[in-house]
Design a protein around this motif. Structure first.
Motif, PDB file in Angstrom:
ATOM      1  N   TRP A  11       1.148 -13.328  33.241  1.00 59.47           N
ATOM      2  CA  TRP A  11       2.213 -12.440  32.757  1.00 59.47           C
ATOM      3  C   TRP A  11       3.580 -13.086  32.957  1.00 59.47           C
ATOM      4  CZ3 TRP A  11       6.238 -10.048  35.466  1.00 59.47           C
ATOM      5  CH2 TRP A  11       6.930  -9.046  34.770  1.00 59.47           C
ATOM      6  N   MET A  12       3.801 -13.711  34.113  1.00 58.53           N
ATOM      7  CA  MET A  12       5.080 -14.385  34.366  1.00 58.53           C
ATOM      8  C   MET A  12       5.262 -15.586  33.437  1.00 58.53           C
ATOM      9  SD  MET A  12       5.728 -14.196  38.490  1.00 58.53           S
ATOM     10  CE  MET A  12       4.211 -15.046  38.932  1.00 58.53           C
ATOM     11  N   PHE A  13       4.188 -16.335  33.232  1.00 62.84           N
ATOM     12  CA  PHE A  13       4.265 -17.459  32.290  1.00 62.84           C
ATOM     13  C   PHE A  13       4.636 -16.974  30.897  1.00 62.84           C
ATOM     14  CE2 PHE A  13       1.062 -20.412  34.691  1.00 62.84           C
ATOM     15  CZ  PHE A  13       2.019 -20.632  35.666  1.00 62.84           C
ATOM     16  N   GLU A  14       4.080 -15.843  30.506  1.00 67.10           N
ATOM     17  CA  GLU A  14       4.392 -15.276  29.188  1.00 67.10           C
ATOM     18  C   GLU A  14       5.860 -14.872  29.112  1.00 67.10           C
ATOM     19  OE1 GLU A  14       2.287 -12.088  26.163  1.00 67.10           O
ATOM     20  OE2 GLU A  14       2.564 -11.507  28.263  1.00 67.10           O
ATOM     21  N   ARG A  15       6.373 -14.262  30.168  1.00 67.78           N
ATOM     22  CA  ARG A  15       7.775 -13.849  30.187  1.00 67.78           C
ATOM     23  C   ARG A  15       8.718 -15.038  30.087  1.00 67.78           C
ATOM     24  NH1 ARG A  15       8.849  -8.588  32.073  1.00 67.78           N
ATOM     25  NH2 ARG A  15      11.008  -9.138  31.578  1.00 67.78           N
ATOM     26  N   PHE A  16       8.326 -16.162  30.707  1.00 73.79           N
ATOM     27  CA  PHE A  16       9.140 -17.379  30.646  1.00 73.79           C
ATOM     28  C   PHE A  16       8.981 -18.124  29.320  1.00 73.79           C
ATOM     29  CE2 PHE A  16       8.797 -17.515  35.496  1.00 73.79           C
ATOM     30  CZ  PHE A  16      10.073 -16.981  35.656  1.00 73.79           C
ATOM     31  N   GLY A  17       8.037 -17.704  28.499  1.00 71.90           N
ATOM     32  CA  GLY A  17       7.801 -18.360  27.225  1.00 71.90           C
ATOM     33  C   GLY A  17       6.920 -19.590  27.326  1.00 71.90           C
ATOM     34  N   TRP A  18       6.241 -19.759  28.449  1.00 73.69           N
ATOM     35  CA  TRP A  18       5.398 -20.938  28.647  1.00 73.69           C
ATOM     36  C   TRP A  18       4.016 -20.774  28.025  1.00 73.69           C
ATOM     37  CZ3 TRP A  18       6.597 -21.445  34.608  1.00 73.69           C
ATOM     38  CH2 TRP A  18       7.932 -21.814  34.753  1.00 73.69           C
ATOM     39  N   VAL A  19       3.552 -19.530  27.859  1.00 68.36           N
ATOM     40  CA  VAL A  19       2.280 -19.253  27.190  1.00 68.36           C
ATOM     41  C   VAL A  19       2.511 -18.122  26.198  1.00 68.36           C
ATOM     42  CG1 VAL A  19       0.998 -19.958  29.254  1.00 68.36           C
ATOM     43  CG2 VAL A  19       1.430 -17.536  28.847  1.00 68.36           C
ATOM     44  N   TYR A  20       1.585 -17.950  25.271  1.00 66.25           N
ATOM     45  CA  TYR A  20       1.753 -16.929  24.243  1.00 66.25           C
ATOM     46  C   TYR A  20       0.381 -16.478  23.745  1.00 66.25           C
ATOM     47  CZ  TYR A  20       1.057 -21.020  21.230  1.00 66.25           C
ATOM     48  OH  TYR A  20       0.566 -22.158  20.640  1.00 66.25           O
ATOM     49  N   ASP A  21       0.398 -15.440  22.892  1.00 66.11           N
ATOM     50  CA  ASP A  21      -0.841 -14.863  22.352  1.00 66.11           C
ATOM     51  C   ASP A  21      -1.834 -14.531  23.477  1.00 66.11           C
ATOM     52  OD1 ASP A  21       0.217 -15.113  19.859  1.00 66.11           O
ATOM     53  OD2 ASP A  21      -1.072 -16.765  19.206  1.00 66.11           O
ATOM     54  N   VAL A  22      -1.324 -13.883  24.511  1.00 68.28           N
ATOM     55  CA  VAL A  22      -2.175 -13.521  25.648  1.00 68.28           C
ATOM     56  C   VAL A  22      -3.071 -12.349  25.264  1.00 68.28           C
ATOM     57  CG1 VAL A  22      -2.213 -12.815  28.069  1.00 68.28           C
ATOM     58  CG2 VAL A  22      -0.359 -14.279  27.222  1.00 68.28           C
ATOM     59  N   ARG A  23      -4.323 -12.440  25.601  1.00 64.32           N
ATOM     60  CA  ARG A  23      -5.293 -11.395  25.263  1.00 64.32           C
ATOM     61  C   ARG A  23      -5.348 -10.379  26.414  1.00 64.32           C
ATOM     62  NH1 ARG A  23      -8.965 -12.979  21.122  1.00 64.32           N
ATOM     63  NH2 ARG A  23     -10.481 -11.520  21.974  1.00 64.32           N
ATOM     64  N   TRP A  24      -4.414  -9.442  26.401  1.00 67.48           N
ATOM     65  CA  TRP A  24      -4.364  -8.414  27.431  1.00 67.48           C
ATOM     66  C   TRP A  24      -5.404  -7.331  27.148  1.00 67.48           C
ATOM     67  CZ3 TRP A  24      -2.346 -10.182  31.489  1.00 67.48           C
ATOM     68  CH2 TRP A  24      -1.188 -10.977  31.477  1.00 67.48           C
ATOM     69  N   PRO A  25      -5.781  -6.535  28.152  1.00 68.23           N
ATOM     70  CA  PRO A  25      -6.813  -5.511  27.956  1.00 68.23           C
ATOM     71  C   PRO A  25      -6.416  -4.500  26.886  1.00 68.23           C
ATOM     72  CG  PRO A  25      -6.359  -5.832  30.288  1.00 68.23           C
ATOM     73  CD  PRO A  25      -5.303  -6.593  29.545  1.00 68.23           C
ATOM     74  N   ASP A  26      -7.382  -4.106  26.093  1.00 73.40           N
ATOM     75  CA  ASP A  26      -7.189  -3.092  25.069  1.00 73.40           C
ATOM     76  C   ASP A  26      -7.883  -1.809  25.539  1.00 73.40           C
ATOM     77  OD1 ASP A  26      -6.617  -2.025  22.376  1.00 73.40           O
ATOM     78  OD2 ASP A  26      -8.804  -2.111  22.174  1.00 73.40           O
ATOM     79  N   PRO A  27      -7.129  -0.710  25.718  1.00 72.22           N
ATOM     80  CA  PRO A  27      -7.725   0.523  26.246  1.00 72.22           C
ATOM     81  C   PRO A  27      -8.936   1.004  25.448  1.00 72.22           C
ATOM     82  CG  PRO A  27      -5.334   0.678  26.250  1.00 72.22           C
ATOM     83  CD  PRO A  27      -5.676  -0.573  25.513  1.00 72.22           C
ATOM     84  N   ALA A  28      -8.877   0.893  24.146  1.00 71.84           N
ATOM     85  CA  ALA A  28      -9.995   1.361  23.325  1.00 71.84           C
ATOM     86  C   ALA A  28     -11.229   0.497  23.581  1.00 71.84           C
ATOM     87  CB  ALA A  28      -9.615   1.323  21.846  1.00 71.84           C
ATOM     88  N   ARG A  29     -11.015  -0.793  23.687  1.00 71.67           N
ATOM     89  CA  ARG A  29     -12.149  -1.693  23.968  1.00 71.67           C
ATOM     90  C   ARG A  29     -12.728  -1.438  25.361  1.00 71.67           C
ATOM     91  NH1 ARG A  29     -14.780  -6.141  22.329  1.00 71.67           N
ATOM     92  NH2 ARG A  29     -15.340  -7.765  23.819  1.00 71.67           N
ATOM     93  N   LEU A  30     -11.855  -1.225  26.351  1.00 70.46           N
ATOM     94  CA  LEU A  30     -12.336  -0.923  27.698  1.00 70.46           C
ATOM     95  C   LEU A  30     -13.153   0.362  27.715  1.00 70.46           C
ATOM     96  CD1 LEU A  30      -9.191  -1.800  29.866  1.00 70.46           C
ATOM     97  CD2 LEU A  30     -11.253  -3.174  29.502  1.00 70.46           C
ATOM     98  N   ALA A  31     -12.730   1.338  26.944  1.00 74.19           N
ATOM     99  CA  ALA A  31     -13.476   2.600  26.884  1.00 74.19           C
ATOM    100  C   ALA A  31     -14.875   2.365  26.321  1.00 74.19           C
ATOM    101  CB  ALA A  31     -12.716   3.618  26.052  1.00 74.19           C
ATOM    102  N   ARG A  32     -14.970   1.510  25.293  1.00 70.60           N
ATOM    103  CA  ARG A  32     -16.280   1.218  24.701  1.00 70.60           C
ATOM    104  C   ARG A  32     -17.172   0.461  25.672  1.00 70.60           C
ATOM    105  NH1 ARG A  32     -13.039  -0.195  20.238  1.00 70.60           N
ATOM    106  NH2 ARG A  32     -13.405  -2.418  20.657  1.00 70.60           N
ATOM    107  N   LEU A  33     -16.558  -0.387  26.513  1.00 71.21           N
ATOM    108  CA  LEU A  33     -17.316  -1.215  27.435  1.00 71.21           C
ATOM    109  C   LEU A  33     -17.690  -0.483  28.716  1.00 71.21           C
ATOM    110  CD1 LEU A  33     -15.328  -4.576  27.152  1.00 71.21           C
ATOM    111  CD2 LEU A  33     -17.608  -4.102  26.230  1.00 71.21           C
ATOM    112  N   SER A  34     -17.078   0.653  28.983  1.00 74.85           N
ATOM    113  CA  SER A  34     -17.346   1.372  30.227  1.00 74.85           C
ATOM    114  C   SER A  34     -18.803   1.792  30.298  1.00 74.85           C
ATOM    115  CB  SER A  34     -16.433   2.604  30.323  1.00 74.85           C
ATOM    116  OG  SER A  34     -15.081   2.216  30.457  1.00 74.85           O
ATOM    117  N   ALA A  35     -19.396   1.564  31.472  1.00 73.94           N
ATOM    118  CA  ALA A  35     -20.794   1.924  31.665  1.00 73.94           C
ATOM    119  C   ALA A  35     -20.913   3.431  31.808  1.00 73.94           C
ATOM    120  CB  ALA A  35     -21.334   1.228  32.910  1.00 73.94           C
ATOM    121  N   PRO A  36     -22.009   4.003  31.347  1.00 75.25           N
ATOM    122  CA  PRO A  36     -22.217   5.451  31.508  1.00 75.25           C
ATOM    123  C   PRO A  36     -22.235   5.834  32.985  1.00 75.25           C
ATOM    124  CG  PRO A  36     -23.841   4.501  29.992  1.00 75.25           C
ATOM    125  CD  PRO A  36     -23.138   3.362  30.644  1.00 75.25           C
ATOM    126  N   THR A  37     -21.613   6.930  33.329  1.00 74.71           N
ATOM    127  CA  THR A  37     -21.589   7.376  34.719  1.00 74.71           C
ATOM    128  C   THR A  37     -22.909   8.045  35.065  1.00 74.71           C
ATOM    129  OG1 THR A  37     -20.594   9.461  34.037  1.00 74.71           O
ATOM    130  CG2 THR A  37     -19.116   7.698  34.722  1.00 74.71           C
TER     131      THR A  37
END
Length: 317
Positions: A291-317
């Protein structure tokens, strides 16, 4: 866009006679593994005796902690999340720096490490996985054998991963081939660097020797075992809040020491995600660095978590 680690494993190339040069390289790599695994373990075993009242100083502790953090992040951010899984993009300079710092953890040349880890994801906890703890069964003896194999036993086997199959992108990158060849120099720097700093700070040969021991050998051995614990412990015990096709699990006591790698279940459920600790309270130092590297412009196109995808991946309780 999926990373190489997400794609189905391509078919194995036909086996043919191995050239003499390739055989020598395999033997050299195997000997190096023994040297850089066994020697640091002896250093770690002698640490208690060395620390008993005379062999440890504040300088040694500070240098060991600093070199541990830097080289551990070289593996977690550089080798793992970037070069193996493509969790973000970086320019040429940053790419080289991450590969070099990862090499200074002395866990193997960059092409070897990335190839092994992509193979691990392609066959996770199945036949073909280089370090699954579940390859020998589930009896008590098999579990003990599996733990040893996953933790470090696999390193002693003559089973080098096919780089043409698993890292064709890195093989096509001249910079990565050069960094791979300079692994020996990176090893020298990661051991001599602490000794040089210790000697200059204390202005003594003794300070150089103790810094070499603690911030060089012991730090390297400790980092090895933390990393290997992700292969062994995090595939045997822990919580599994996300659906993965293997036995990857979260082991929270390792989270800080591993810079967030022990949130292993989400990583195997979503390998290209730049953050592994996605639940509240899950500390992920590697993700914060990205995240800090991204803020400094040293990296880009970071694949951060997507809430909808996390919901699909969540195991059944």
């Amino acid at each position: 866009m999926s990373s190489i680690s997400d794609r189905p494993a391509p078919p194995l190339p036909p086996r043919g006679p191995k050239p003499l040069l390739a055989g020598r390289r395999r033997l050299s790599a195997h000997i190096s593994v023994y040297a850089f695994v066994i020697l640091p373990m002896f250093a770690l075993a002698g640490a208690v005796a060395a620390a008993w009242g005379w062999g440890l100083s504040v300088v040694d502790l500070v240098l060991a902690a600093a070199w541990y953090v830097v080289t551990c992040l070289g593996v977690t951010v550089g080798y793992h999340r970037y070069l193996t899984h493509g969790s973000f993009k970086a320019g040429r300079t940053m790419r080289i720096v991450l590969a070099v710092v990862g090499s200074m953890a002395v866990q193997g040349p960059v092409l070897h490490w990335v190839a092994d880890h992509r193979r691990h994801h392609a066959f996770s906890d199945r036949e073909g996985d280089p370090h699954s703890p579940w390859l020998f069964g589930t009896s008590p003896v098999a579990i003990v054998r599996g733990f040893w194999h996953a933790h470090m036993g696999w390193l002693f086997e003559r089973d080098l991963t096919n780089q043409e199959r698993f890292v064709p992108d890195l093989l096509a990158d001249r910079d990565m081939r050069v960094v791979n060849r300079l692994f020996g120099l990176c090893t020298l720097v990661t051991l001599a660097g602490p000794a040089l700093l210790g000697g200059l700070i204390t202005w003594s040969w003794w300070g150089a020797l103790t810094a070499f021991f603690w911030a060089g050998l012991v730090r390297m051995a400790f980092l090895h075992h933390v990393t290997w614990s992700i292969n062994s412990i995090c595939h045997m015990i822990g919580e599994r809040p996300f659906t993965a096709r293997d036995r990857s699990a979260n082991v929270w006591p390792l989270a800080i020491l591993s810079m967030g790698e022990s949130w292993h279940n989400l990583h195997h459920a979503d390998p290209t995600c730049a953050r592994h600790g996605v639940r509240p309270g899950q500390i992920d130092i590697s993700a914060r660095v990205i995240w800090m590297f991204e803020r400094f412009g040293w990296v880009y196109d970071v694949r951060w978590p997507d809430p909808a995808r996390l919901a699909r991946l969540s195991a059944p309780t």
